[in-house]
Design a protein around this motif. Structure first.
Motif, PDB file in Angstrom:
ATOM      1  N   LYS A  37     -31.669   2.507   2.203  1.00 55.82           N
ATOM      2  CA  LYS A  37     -31.971   1.276   2.933  1.00 55.82           C
ATOM      3  C   LYS A  37     -33.164   0.538   2.326  1.00 55.82           C
ATOM      4  N   GLY A  38     -34.107   1.265   1.746  1.00 54.61           N
ATOM      5  CA  GLY A  38     -35.253   0.614   1.097  1.00 54.61           C
ATOM      6  C   GLY A  38     -34.824  -0.160  -0.141  1.00 54.61           C
ATOM      7  N   SER A  39     -34.077   0.510  -1.040  1.00 52.93           N
ATOM      8  CA  SER A  39     -33.590  -0.165  -2.256  1.00 52.93           C
ATOM      9  C   SER A  39     -32.712  -1.360  -1.895  1.00 52.93           C
ATOM     10  N   THR A  40     -31.834  -1.165  -0.904  1.00 58.92           N
ATOM     11  CA  THR A  40     -30.937  -2.238  -0.464  1.00 58.92           C
ATOM     12  C   THR A  40     -31.732  -3.434   0.042  1.00 58.92           C
ATOM     13  N   SER A  41     -32.763  -3.163   0.844  1.00 62.29           N
ATOM     14  CA  SER A  41     -33.597  -4.247   1.394  1.00 62.29           C
ATOM     15  C   SER A  41     -34.286  -5.018   0.267  1.00 62.29           C
ATOM     16  N   HIS A  42     -34.816  -4.290  -0.707  1.00 65.43           N
ATOM     17  CA  HIS A  42     -35.496  -4.943  -1.839  1.00 65.43           C
ATOM     18  C   HIS A  42     -34.511  -5.775  -2.665  1.00 65.43           C
ATOM     19  N   MET A  43     -33.302  -5.257  -2.893  1.00 65.19           N
ATOM     20  CA  MET A  43     -32.306  -6.028  -3.660  1.00 65.19           C
ATOM     21  C   MET A  43     -31.937  -7.318  -2.933  1.00 65.19           C
TER      22      MET A  43
ATOM     23  N   LEU B  84     -30.863  -8.953  -9.565  1.00 69.12           N
ATOM     24  CA  LEU B  84     -30.666  -7.505  -9.712  1.00 69.12           C
ATOM     25  C   LEU B  84     -31.313  -6.967 -10.982  1.00 69.12           C
ATOM     26  N   SER B  85     -31.503  -7.828 -11.967  1.00 69.80           N
ATOM     27  CA  SER B  85     -32.149  -7.359 -13.207  1.00 69.80           C
ATOM     28  C   SER B  85     -33.676  -7.378 -13.102  1.00 69.80           C
ATOM     29  N   HIS B  86     -34.214  -7.954 -12.005  1.00 73.31           N
ATOM     30  CA  HIS B  86     -35.677  -8.061 -11.853  1.00 73.31           C
ATOM     31  C   HIS B  86     -36.156  -7.696 -10.448  1.00 73.31           C
ATOM     32  N   VAL B  87     -35.505  -6.723  -9.809  1.00 76.10           N
ATOM     33  CA  VAL B  87     -35.870  -6.378  -8.427  1.00 76.10           C
ATOM     34  C   VAL B  87     -37.332  -5.943  -8.338  1.00 76.10           C
ATOM     35  N   LYS B  88     -37.748  -5.087  -9.260  1.00 76.13           N
ATOM     36  CA  LYS B  88     -39.133  -4.562  -9.199  1.00 76.13           C
ATOM     37  C   LYS B  88     -40.146  -5.692  -9.328  1.00 76.13           C
ATOM     38  N   LYS B  89     -39.889  -6.595 -10.282  1.00 78.64           N
ATOM     39  CA  LYS B  89     -40.832  -7.698 -10.516  1.00 78.64           C
ATOM     40  C   LYS B  89     -40.865  -8.652  -9.321  1.00 78.64           C
ATOM     41  N   LEU B  90     -39.691  -8.937  -8.755  1.00 83.01           N
ATOM     42  CA  LEU B  90     -39.607  -9.907  -7.656  1.00 83.01           C
ATOM     43  C   LEU B  90     -40.181  -9.352  -6.351  1.00 83.01           C
ATOM     44  N   THR B  91     -39.950  -8.074  -6.084  1.00 86.77           N
ATOM     45  CA  THR B  91     -40.288  -7.543  -4.752  1.00 86.77           C
ATOM     46  C   THR B  91     -41.314  -6.416  -4.743  1.00 86.77           C
TER      47      THR B  91
ATOM     48  N   TYR C 132     -23.370  -6.139 -14.020  1.00 83.81           N
ATOM     49  CA  TYR C 132     -24.777  -6.244 -13.589  1.00 83.81           C
ATOM     50  C   TYR C 132     -25.631  -5.265 -14.374  1.00 83.81           C
ATOM     51  N   LYS C 133     -26.813  -5.735 -14.733  1.00 89.26           N
ATOM     52  CA  LYS C 133     -27.793  -4.848 -15.370  1.00 89.26           C
ATOM     53  C   LYS C 133     -28.990  -4.765 -14.430  1.00 89.26           C
ATOM     54  N   LEU C 134     -29.212  -3.609 -13.833  1.00 85.09           N
ATOM     55  CA  LEU C 134     -30.287  -3.444 -12.850  1.00 85.09           C
ATOM     56  C   LEU C 134     -31.546  -2.899 -13.509  1.00 85.09           C
ATOM     57  N   ASP C 135     -32.705  -3.335 -13.026  1.00 84.35           N
ATOM     58  CA  ASP C 135     -33.947  -2.711 -13.487  1.00 84.35           C
ATOM     59  C   ASP C 135     -34.243  -1.438 -12.679  1.00 84.35           C
ATOM     60  N   LEU C 136     -33.316  -1.046 -11.804  1.00 85.74           N
ATOM     61  CA  LEU C 136     -33.389   0.244 -11.115  1.00 85.74           C
ATOM     62  C   LEU C 136     -32.390   1.135 -11.841  1.00 85.74           C
TER      63      LEU C 136
ATOM     64  N   GLN D  86     -27.712   4.043  -7.186  1.00 85.86           N
ATOM     65  CA  GLN D  86     -27.830   2.638  -6.770  1.00 85.86           C
ATOM     66  C   GLN D  86     -26.477   1.934  -6.735  1.00 85.86           C
ATOM     67  N   GLU D  87     -25.457   2.515  -7.386  1.00 82.47           N
ATOM     68  CA  GLU D  87     -24.146   1.839  -7.409  1.00 82.47           C
ATOM     69  C   GLU D  87     -23.636   1.581  -5.991  1.00 82.47           C
ATOM     70  N   LYS D  88     -23.735   2.587  -5.103  1.00 77.24           N
ATOM     71  CA  LYS D  88     -23.262   2.431  -3.718  1.00 77.24           C
ATOM     72  C   LYS D  88     -24.067   1.356  -3.004  1.00 77.24           C
ATOM     73  N   ASN D  89     -25.391   1.366  -3.245  1.00 72.77           N
ATOM     74  CA  ASN D  89     -26.247   0.364  -2.603  1.00 72.77           C
ATOM     75  C   ASN D  89     -25.875  -1.046  -3.055  1.00 72.77           C
ATOM     76  N   VAL D  90     -25.597  -1.191  -4.368  1.00 72.37           N
ATOM     77  CA  VAL D  90     -25.249  -2.511  -4.913  1.00 72.37           C
ATOM     78  C   VAL D  90     -23.974  -3.036  -4.260  1.00 72.37           C
ATOM     79  N   MET D  91     -22.998  -2.158  -4.060  1.00 69.91           N
ATOM     80  CA  MET D  91     -21.743  -2.600  -3.414  1.00 69.91           C
ATOM     81  C   MET D  91     -22.022  -3.157  -2.020  1.00 69.91           C
ATOM     82  N   GLY D  92     -22.881  -2.470  -1.261  1.00 75.01           N
ATOM     83  CA  GLY D  92     -23.249  -2.953   0.074  1.00 75.01           C
ATOM     84  C   GLY D  92     -23.949  -4.299   0.006  1.00 75.01           C
TER      85      GLY D  92
END
Length: 431
Positions: free
Chosen positions: A58-64, A295-302, A256-260, A265-271
């Motif tokens: 839920k944390g990763s999902t919220s940040h994405m 999705l490629s800059h989640v860490k930087k953005l959030t 998608y290219k994720l910085d995570l 994270q695949e399941k989270n991305v689908m949600g």
């Protein structure tokens, strides 16, 4: 005027805090939260929101989700818990933490009421976040549930959408002994007429969500019935995760290219994708380019940290806040994608976790550094080492995370791997 540090000391010392004392900090209703919000003029009704619950992800999902709304140009609030290094990580707008001044002034304003209401640390923090989002007039706020859902302090909002990630055993003393009971608590965030996305269809819990959604007249979608990972479409490196997902109904492929970089994270991305598509249908202006870029800059953005976070290359050193059965299972699966000579695991747990369920999941071939976070709820490191031995986990006990990490660094060769996991508090102290 109080300093920021004095304010934090007051919050930590005066208010019962689940992360420190456990179940006794949890209130069995929403009365305290509602009383605090009434004093602030009901800020929970003054901004739009998305509500995210679940056991893991839920944390990763919220940040994405926050990253995608930010990228699309919306002023985006984000409320998550717990924090790793600074209390203010819990409350952000467009990735920026709430100011120290706001934390001080809100706490001072509430002090005259605290004796009468006797809120928990979490209840006050939720009220603080909602006040901040209302004052700053965010376009949308992503609100992560603290624990459960039905009785969680955050469950006073009527969101645009509810999203529930996976359901696993965690906090059984509070949420129930079966996945069905736990799902029933999480399903408490489903609101009348508000669409709900379930990231991961699970046989034991699917019916719970279907029944609740039918009761509330809420459109329900299961993300993994809409998306499928393309064969050979997953590529994992130490810095990112590349995913190729097929939208089953539209027969469209998205890359998608994720910085995570945890495969989990695949399941989270689908949600997240199903949620965003629902919100686009409801009139939110988000493009496929916004999604890909975000999705490629989640860490930087959030500012997201602690999810398969690589902090050193030689030896490869990874921090991950995974701590329950499902979380550790995902970590162990992720380890299969990593090349190393020897594995060193620094780990510790809190007393009320299902430690006996988790220990058999760990690899027997690793060398263990058992330790204890500096909180009252922490499981004693000697006890942990004794519990681990029958499962074939061999290692030494250390009185602190720093001692354990130092020992691991001394023993590890450049081509080895050090993994730090077991709880937010272990990872926080390792940082």
């Amino acid at each position: 005027m109080q300093t920021y540090q004095e304010t934090l000391d007051f919050l930590y010392q005066q208010l019962p805090m689940f992360s420190r004392v456990g179940a006794s900090a949890i209130k069995k209703d929403l009365d305290n939260t509602l009383a605090l919000l009434e004093i602030s003029g009901h800020p929970q009704h003054k901004f739009k929101s998305i509500h995210v619950a679940g056991t893991n992800g839920k944390g990763s999902t919220s940040h994405m989700l926050a990253a995608i709304f930010q990228q699309a140009g919306y002023k985006t609030g984000l409320y998550t818990s717990p924090h790793l290094l600074d209390f203010r990580e819990r409350i952000r707008i467009n990735g920026q933490m709430v100011s120290e001044d706001f934390v001080i002034s809100f706490t001072e304003k509430m002090k005259p009421h605290i004796a009468a209401i006797q809120p928990s640390f979490f209840e006050l923090t939720v009220a603080m976040a909602f006040q901040h989002f209302a004052e700053e007039q965010v376009d949308i706020a992503i609100i992560e549930v603290g624990l459960g859902g039905r009785l969680d302090s955050t469950n006073v909002i009527t969101p645009e959408l509810s999203l529930i990630t996976n359901i696993s055993y965690d906090h059984k003393n509070l949420l129930g002994d079966t996945l069905t009971q736990i799902a029933g608590e999480k399903a408490g965030i489903i609101k009348p007429g508000v669409p709900v996305i379930i990231s991961e269809r699970q046989e034991e819990t699917k019916e719970v969500f279907m029944v609740k959604a039918a009761e509330t007249g809420s459109p329900i979608r299961f993300a993994d019935e809409e998306w499928i990972g393309a064969a050979n479409g997953t590529n994992i490196t130490n810095t990112h995760l590349e995913l190729t997902l097929l939208h089953i109904r539209q027969q469209q492929t998205h890359h998608y290219k994720l910085d995570l970089n945890g495969q989990y994270q695949e399941k989270n991305v689908m949600g997240v994708l199903s949620a965003v598509h629902q919100l686009i249908a409801d009139g939110w202006k988000i493009t496929e380019e916004d999604i890909t870029a975000a999705l490629s800059h989640v860490k930087k953005l959030t500012g997201l940290r602690g999810r398969w976070e690589v902090v050193n290359q030689h030896p490869l050193t990874v921090l991950d806040v995974g701590h329950n059965e499902a979380g550790i299972t995902e970590i162990v699966q992720q380890l299969r994608h990593v090349t190393y000579t020897s594995l060193h695991i620094v780990t510790g747990f809190v007393k009320d976790k299902e430690v006996e369920k988790v220990l058999p999941l760990f690899p027997k071939t690793a060398k263990y550094y058992f330790c204890k976070a500096q909180i009252p709820r922490a499981l004693d490191e000697i006890s942990l080492a004794e519990m681990a031995a029958p499962h074939g986990l061999q290692g030494q006990a250390y009185p602190s995370v720093q001692h354990a990490l130092q020992a691991a660094k001394q023993h590890a060769q450049p081509d080895d791997m050090i993994l730090v996991c077991g709880s937010f508090f272990i990872v926080s102290e390792a940082m």
